[in-house]
Enzyme design. Structure first.
Site, PDB file in Angstrom:
ATOM      1  N   ARG A 181       0.839  -1.192   0.000  1.00  0.00           N
ATOM      2  CA  ARG A 181       0.000   0.000   0.000  1.00  0.00           C
ATOM      3  C   ARG A 181       0.879   1.249   0.000  1.00  0.00           C
ATOM      4  O   ARG A 181       0.577   2.222  -0.706  1.00  0.00           O
ATOM      5  CB  ARG A 181      -0.937   0.009   1.211  1.00  0.00           C
ATOM      6  CG  ARG A 181      -2.016  -1.067   1.161  1.00  0.00           C
ATOM      7  CD  ARG A 181      -2.978  -0.953   2.322  1.00  0.00           C
ATOM      8  NE  ARG A 181      -3.828   0.220   2.203  1.00  0.00           N
ATOM      9  CZ  ARG A 181      -4.637   0.665   3.168  1.00  0.00           C
ATOM     10  NH1 ARG A 181      -4.682   0.027   4.336  1.00  0.00           N
ATOM     11  NH2 ARG A 181      -5.387   1.730   2.982  1.00  0.00           N
ATOM     12  N   CYS A 239      -1.223   5.851   9.199  1.00  0.00           N
ATOM     13  CA  CYS A 239      -1.559   4.577   8.563  1.00  0.00           C
ATOM     14  C   CYS A 239      -2.693   4.857   7.590  1.00  0.00           C
ATOM     15  O   CYS A 239      -2.688   5.876   6.914  1.00  0.00           O
ATOM     16  CB  CYS A 239      -1.920   3.529   9.605  1.00  0.00           C
ATOM     17  SG  CYS A 239      -3.301   4.006  10.692  1.00  0.00           S
TER      18      CYS A 239
END
Length: 296
Positions: A181, A239
């Site tokens: 990611r 995050c």
């Protein structure tokens, strides 16, 4: 004492009758069955915590998928869990404390000192062969009064998008998501793939061993020092939505480092087309920052 309490220490507290508020934060991204799993088995006396509704305000593209609730709302919720001034609180989940760390961080940020994570979580409790209960637990309402409005600063200071944008210029910004990611190879939920320019990849999953327990302090210290972290360098973490980044903040504290948290995280950042997104393996090799949205 650091962020952690282990199973023997918690079991000893409970056996001695020492009042302990146990909070079960059973949540994993994409799994809506946390409460059902809690009802099937949890630590004796543990109250279920719904991360999506109790540890976050409603999702808002301008604030991210899990914005921090107001200080007043969080205090009311904490009282409903049974927390009073002077209590000891232990949070856990069944995923290496990836979700429970959000609650730990919020309590600590609000000035509540005696908040801990059960190292290894429910899996460690079960591995020790200790008793579990089933069904719901309703706590007597507590009287906790938090010292500081955590949404306006707090003891574990949050940062906003503007601070995150400038952080790599004078400090280290860690991206706690999975490496794919971060690199922009895969993005299951946010509108653009990649990372905040200048951020370093430091997946939260590397903070724990195969049993979901935090690595020893010396190994965590070595891990973060290899990323350039020292006591002289400001550190911040993000995050996807500010949940697992709290786990990284806990790991950094175990290693002896303090870190700020960007609660809006990439879900907030990637929803703002004016903010650049980088792709690739790291700040030096980033592809050109790109604006606009990318279809999933």
């Amino acid at each position: 004492m650091g962020p952690l309490i282990d199973v023997p220490a918690l079991n000893a507290r409970l056996a001695a009758g020492q009042h302990t508020v146990l909070l079960d934060v059973r949540w994993v991204l994409g799994d809506p069955n946390g409460r059902e799993q809690y009802l099937d088995g949890h630590l004796p006396g543990a109250v279920f915590v719904d991360l999506a509704t109790e540890l976050a305000a409603p999702a808002d593209p301008s604030r991210g998928r899990h914005p921090l609730p107001s200080a007043a709302d969080f205090q009311e919720t904490a009282r409903r869990w049974g927390i009073s001034n002077g209590d000891t609180v232990v949070a856990y989940d069944n995923n290496g404390n990836m979700a429970a760390a959000r609650l730990w961080w919020m309590l600590r940020n609000a000035g509540f000192r005696e908040a801990y994570l059960l190292d290894g979580g429910l899996a460690a409790w079960r591995a020790a062969g200790l008793q579990e209960d089933t069904g719901p637990v309703e706590a007597a309402v507590g009287n906790v009064s938090f010292e500081v409005p955590f949404d306006g600063g707090g003891r574990m200071p949050p940062i906003d998008a503007a601070a995150a944008a400038g952080w790599p210029a004078s400090g280290i910004l860690l991206d706690a998501r999975a490496g794919e990611r971060y690199r922009g190879e895969f993005e299951p939920i946010d509108p653009r793939a990649g990372h905040i320019p200048g951020a370093l990849s430091a997946p939260t999953t590397e903070n724990v061993d195969g049993d979901g327990r935090f690595l020893p302090p010396d190994l965590l210290q070595s891990r973060f020092e290899s990323l350039g972290i020292s006591h002289d360098v400001p550190v911040a973490v993000y995050c996807g939505s500010g949940v697992t980044a709290a786990h990284e903040v806990a790991a950094l504290e175990i290693a002896g480092f303090r870190a700020a948290l960007y609660p809006g995280s990439f879900s907030e950042w990637s929803n703002n087309p004016e903010l650049p997104v980088a792709a690739g393996g790291g700040p030096i090799g980033d592809a050109a920052a790109r604006g606009g949205s990318v279809a999933l």
